[in-house]
Design a protein around this motif. Structure first.
Motif, PDB file in Angstrom:
ATOM      1  N   LEU A   1      63.322  22.110  30.271  1.00 24.13           N
ATOM      2  CA  LEU A   1      63.314  21.553  28.919  1.00 24.13           C
ATOM      3  C   LEU A   1      64.564  20.721  28.681  1.00 24.13           C
ATOM      4  O   LEU A   1      64.519  19.665  28.057  1.00 24.13           O
ATOM      5  CB  LEU A   1      63.231  22.683  27.889  1.00 24.13           C
ATOM      6  CG  LEU A   1      61.970  23.536  27.980  1.00 24.13           C
ATOM      7  CD1 LEU A   1      62.106  24.792  27.136  1.00 24.13           C
ATOM      8  CD2 LEU A   1      60.780  22.719  27.514  1.00 24.13           C
TER       9      LEU A   1
ATOM     10  N   ILE B   1      58.769  28.681  15.832  1.00 25.47           N
ATOM     11  CA  ILE B   1      59.308  29.803  16.617  1.00 25.47           C
ATOM     12  C   ILE B   1      59.675  30.964  15.691  1.00 25.47           C
ATOM     13  O   ILE B   1      59.342  32.125  15.957  1.00 25.47           O
ATOM     14  CB  ILE B   1      60.552  29.355  17.426  1.00 25.47           C
ATOM     15  CG1 ILE B   1      60.153  28.373  18.529  1.00 25.47           C
ATOM     16  CG2 ILE B   1      61.249  30.563  18.047  1.00 25.47           C
ATOM     17  CD1 ILE B   1      61.329  27.797  19.307  1.00 25.47           C
TER      18      ILE B   1
ATOM     19  N   LEU C   1      64.280  20.765  22.724  1.00 26.95           N
ATOM     20  CA  LEU C   1      65.628  21.258  22.427  1.00 26.95           C
ATOM     21  C   LEU C   1      65.564  22.598  21.700  1.00 26.95           C
ATOM     22  O   LEU C   1      66.362  23.500  21.953  1.00 26.95           O
ATOM     23  CB  LEU C   1      66.366  20.220  21.573  1.00 26.95           C
ATOM     24  CG  LEU C   1      67.869  20.378  21.463  1.00 26.95           C
ATOM     25  CD1 LEU C   1      68.512  20.233  22.830  1.00 26.95           C
ATOM     26  CD2 LEU C   1      68.450  19.355  20.515  1.00 26.95           C
ATOM     27  N   SER C   2      64.591  22.734  20.777  1.00 26.06           N
ATOM     28  CA  SER C   2      64.438  23.982  20.033  1.00 26.06           C
ATOM     29  C   SER C   2      64.043  25.131  20.956  1.00 26.06           C
ATOM     30  O   SER C   2      64.611  26.219  20.893  1.00 26.06           O
ATOM     31  CB  SER C   2      63.362  23.828  18.957  1.00 26.06           C
ATOM     32  OG  SER C   2      63.948  23.829  17.696  1.00 26.06           O
ATOM     33  N   LEU C   3      63.039  24.883  21.805  1.00 26.14           N
ATOM     34  CA  LEU C   3      62.578  25.898  22.760  1.00 26.14           C
ATOM     35  C   LEU C   3      63.724  26.305  23.679  1.00 26.14           C
ATOM     36  O   LEU C   3      63.975  27.480  23.911  1.00 26.14           O
ATOM     37  CB  LEU C   3      61.452  25.330  23.629  1.00 26.14           C
ATOM     38  CG  LEU C   3      60.022  25.424  23.120  1.00 26.14           C
ATOM     39  CD1 LEU C   3      59.103  24.704  24.092  1.00 26.14           C
ATOM     40  CD2 LEU C   3      59.614  26.874  22.993  1.00 26.14           C
ATOM     41  N   GLU C   4      64.400  25.268  24.175  1.00 24.94           N
ATOM     42  CA  GLU C   4      65.520  25.484  25.078  1.00 24.94           C
ATOM     43  C   GLU C   4      66.572  26.371  24.408  1.00 24.94           C
ATOM     44  O   GLU C   4      67.061  27.335  24.993  1.00 24.94           O
ATOM     45  CB  GLU C   4      66.107  24.107  25.422  1.00 24.94           C
ATOM     46  CG  GLU C   4      67.220  24.104  26.408  1.00 24.94           C
ATOM     47  CD  GLU C   4      67.950  22.755  26.408  1.00 24.94           C
ATOM     48  OE1 GLU C   4      67.382  21.748  25.929  1.00 24.94           O
ATOM     49  OE2 GLU C   4      69.086  22.706  26.878  1.00 24.94           O
TER      50      GLU C   4
ATOM     51  N   ALA D   1      66.208  28.506  21.943  1.00 25.68           N
ATOM     52  CA  ALA D   1      65.743  29.882  21.746  1.00 25.68           C
ATOM     53  C   ALA D   1      65.820  30.673  23.057  1.00 25.68           C
ATOM     54  O   ALA D   1      66.250  31.824  23.083  1.00 25.68           O
ATOM     55  CB  ALA D   1      64.314  29.881  21.205  1.00 25.68           C
ATOM     56  N   ILE D   2      65.421  30.034  24.160  1.00 26.74           N
ATOM     57  CA  ILE D   2      65.427  30.739  25.446  1.00 26.74           C
ATOM     58  C   ILE D   2      66.859  30.952  25.935  1.00 26.74           C
ATOM     59  O   ILE D   2      67.231  32.039  26.372  1.00 26.74           O
ATOM     60  CB  ILE D   2      64.615  29.950  26.503  1.00 26.74           C
ATOM     61  CG1 ILE D   2      63.156  29.826  26.050  1.00 26.74           C
ATOM     62  CG2 ILE D   2      64.689  30.637  27.854  1.00 26.74           C
ATOM     63  CD1 ILE D   2      62.301  28.952  26.939  1.00 26.74           C
ATOM     64  N   TYR D   3      67.691  29.904  25.807  1.00 25.77           N
ATOM     65  CA  TYR D   3      69.079  30.034  26.265  1.00 25.77           C
ATOM     66  C   TYR D   3      69.862  31.034  25.424  1.00 25.77           C
ATOM     67  O   TYR D   3      70.841  31.607  25.893  1.00 25.77           O
ATOM     68  CB  TYR D   3      69.775  28.671  26.250  1.00 25.77           C
ATOM     69  CG  TYR D   3      69.522  27.852  27.491  1.00 25.77           C
ATOM     70  CD1 TYR D   3      69.209  28.465  28.695  1.00 25.77           C
ATOM     71  CD2 TYR D   3      69.620  26.468  27.461  1.00 25.77           C
ATOM     72  CE1 TYR D   3      68.984  27.712  29.832  1.00 25.77           C
ATOM     73  CE2 TYR D   3      69.398  25.703  28.595  1.00 25.77           C
ATOM     74  CZ  TYR D   3      69.077  26.331  29.776  1.00 25.77           C
ATOM     75  OH  TYR D   3      68.869  25.588  30.900  1.00 25.77           O
TER      76      TYR D   3
END
Lengths: 154, 142
Positions: A75, A110, B16-19, B21-23
């Protein structure tokens, strides 16, 4: 202290738009993939130095974490590739506003579902109104950008 | 063509948002700066492979370009580091609002004056309305 922190964060935001402008310029001569590669390489170099002096965590623990957490790097790569592609075509401000909208909309989604162990914050009237204002921002930036590009040409 | 660029930026923001949250989860295990380092390090490897197969541009321009054009990577690190430092002090909400306002204000100024090699695009009332709508949306979210 709080005020200084907010000020430094504001500067953090400045660097992000400066980055997109610089990368957009660089990519016109060097190419999209090449610009993204250079950004990642120089970022790695600087972070190596920062970590040597200020790193408190443990990079090697990377071998023990769940694999899905490591997939975020794709990502990260996509994000920068997309930005480098967009800036030369629609300009700095339209790119930045559109990024922020994508970021906020997905952030709201989310939160709503509580993905990735995040707090569950359901969409309420306030957040729904925020989505409407973001849609209108996107409309205005598209209109405004079109007009200033036409002026620049004519 | 222009629509595709808007779509790319929108997807970039979503990534960027997903990244983030995961990071956030990864950062709890290996540390925040270490997470950024992981991102840049492995990202470099992925891009090196992409470049080998699909690179059509000229990487050697790096050596000819004026040095300020090489600052993109450093600026990305400054951004990440200020966020890492700021969140524990003032919280995620204020941090994000401050970052985004800084980003928007700077974008307008850069483009209005055509700094950093960008094309000049003057401020107009639609752009101001766009920024005002964004600020209202931000206040509503946080």
């Amino acid at each position: 202290m709080g005020f200084l922190m907010i000020l430094s964060t504001l500067i953090g935001g400045l660097t992000l738009s400066a980055q997109s402008a610089i990368n957009g310029t660089f990519s016109r001569k060097a190419g999209t993939i090449e610009t993204t590669l250079l950004t990642f390489l120089t970022g790695t170099l600087f972070l190596s130095i920062v970590i040597l002096f200020f790193g408190k965590g443990n990079v090697l623990a990377i071998l023990e974490v769940p694999r899905w957490q490591l997939s975020a790097v794709f990502l990260g790569v996509l994000f920068l590739l997309f930005i480098v592609m967009a800036v030369p075509r629609i300009g700095v401000i339209a790119t930045n506003i559109t990024i922020i909208i994508g970021q906020l909309v997905l952030g709201i989604v989310i939160d709503h579902f509580g993905w990735f162990n995040s707090l569950v914050i359901p969409i309420d009237a306030k957040r729904a109104a925020a989505l409407v204002f973001m849609a209108s921002a996107l409309y205005f930036i598209y209109k405004g950008n079109k007009r200033s590009m036409e002026q620049a040409q004519g | 063509m222009r629509y595709i660029a808007y779509l790319a930026a929108l997807l970039g923001g979503a990534a960027l948002s997903l990244e983030g949250a995961i990071y956030g989860e990864l950062g709890k295990t290996i540390g925040k700066l270490e997470t950024s380092f992981y991102n840049f390090f492995v990202g470099s490897i992925i891009l090196a492979v992409l470049w080998l197969f699909f690179g059509k541009g000229r990487l050697s321009y790096t050596l000819e370009a004026p040095k300020w054009k090489l600052l993109g990577g450093v600026l990305g690190v400054v951004y990440l580091t200020t966020i890492v430092i700021s969140v524990p002090f003032v919280g995620v909400g204020i941090t994000m609002v401050a970052v985004i306002i800084g980003q928007l204000a700077m974008s307008i100024i850069i483009e209005h004056y055509g700094w950093l090699g960008s094309q000049v695009a003057k401020i107009n009332k639609e752009k101001i309305l766009a920024v005002i709508s964004m600020i209202i949306a931000l206040v509503l979210v946080y």
